[in-house]
Write an enzyme that holds these catalytic residues in place. Structure first.
Site, short mmCIF file in Angstrom:
data_model
loop_
_atom_site.label_atom_id
_atom_site.label_comp_id
_atom_site.label_asym_id
_atom_site.label_seq_id
_atom_site.Cartn_x
_atom_site.Cartn_y
_atom_site.Cartn_z
N SER A 56 -15.10 -39.98 18.84
CA SER A 56 -15.85 -39.60 20.03
C SER A 56 -17.33 -39.75 19.73
CB SER A 56 -15.57 -38.14 20.40
OG SER A 56 -16.46 -37.68 21.41
N TYR B 35 -15.28 -29.28 17.42
CA TYR B 35 -14.82 -30.61 17.83
C TYR B 35 -15.70 -31.69 17.23
CZ TYR B 35 -13.58 -34.49 20.96
OH TYR B 35 -13.18 -35.69 21.46
#
Length: 261
Positions: A152, A165
């Protein structure tokens, strides 16, 4: 037959077997679809066998080839290892692994318990590492493999209240580079795709948020959310023979968001 007829079709995945985790919807589905359309025998993964049937049938109808399913929780080490063993039994090979499953929990770091942190890191970092390890053993037998981890842009461009995350995805980038070094001599490459803001099913509320629309217009040079189908070509490229010298790379697919001042 002309000489040109013998030339291999660019980016063809004919004869390759691919496992895509979390492929029942969203980016995972689109990558599985693109791999199947390029000729691969695709196995789509999710935790619920019943929910995989519809996506498998949809891809099969479009690609004109059977699509297999493999229902297991990637965070269940024993189940994931057994799935690779079953793929070996059924197909005798695995050429492409797309580690797509991810978990996100946007909260301030102070609100996480150690158990909650471990669960997120387990799904986003440890599970892909173990699945890649087991898949690489099977790939090495044929001296060919493509490991594609779905990272990501949050590994590099930090959103607020997203520490765990972001840390997991940064770790996944590091894992990708390590796999690239460790397995290259076995004929296996390892790369990652780092998506930006994509208009998936799970993001529909965000897509319709006018404040986020203004953010996207300002921060994403192409001025829009990514369309889920736009992720597929990146996976096909990294899975193909044309990418045989691409190893340890993080391919950012974000419309230019991470390079804009």
């Amino acid at each position: 037959m002309t000489e040109a007829a013998h030339i291999r079709r660019p980016f063809s995945l004919e004869g390759r077997v691919a496992l895509v985790t979390g492929a029942g919807r969203g980016l995972g589905f689109e990558m599985a679809r693109a791999l199947a359309l390029s000729g691969a025998t695709v196995i789509i993964n999710g935790r619920d066998e019943a929910r995989l049937r519809g996506p498998a049938e949809a891809i099969a109808a479009e690609a004109g080839r059977h699509v297999e399913t493999a229902a297991f929780d990637v965070a269940d080490t024993a189940a994931a290892s057994a799935a690779i063993t079953d793929i070996d039994r059924r197909f005798g090979r695995l050429d492409i692994l797309v580690n797509n499953v991810g978990m996100r929990d946007r909260r301030p770091l102070k609100d996480f318990t150690a158990t909650e942190m471990q669960a997120l890191l387990g799904a986003d970092l440890i599970a892909p590492a173990l699945l890649a390890r087991d898949a690489a053993e099977l790939m090495a037998r044929h001296r060919h493999g493509r490991i594609i981890n779905i990272s990501s842009i949050a590994a590099a461009v930090i959103y607020g209240h997203d520490a765990v995350y972001s840390a997991a995805k940064a770790g996944l980038n590091g894992l990708t580079r390590a796999l690239a070094v460790d397995y290259a001599r076995a004929g296996i490459t390892a790369n990652a795709i780092a998506p930006g803001m994509f208009a998936t099913e799970t993001n529909q509320a965000m897509v319709q948020n006018p404040d986020l629309a203004a953010f996207v217009d300002l921060r994403v040079p192409v001025g829009r959310w990514g369309r889920p189908a736009e992720i597929g070509a990146a996976a096909v490229f990294l899975a193909s023979d044309e990418a045989s010298f691409v190893n340890g790379h993080i391919l950012v697919v974000d419309g230019g968001q991470t390079v804009r001042m």
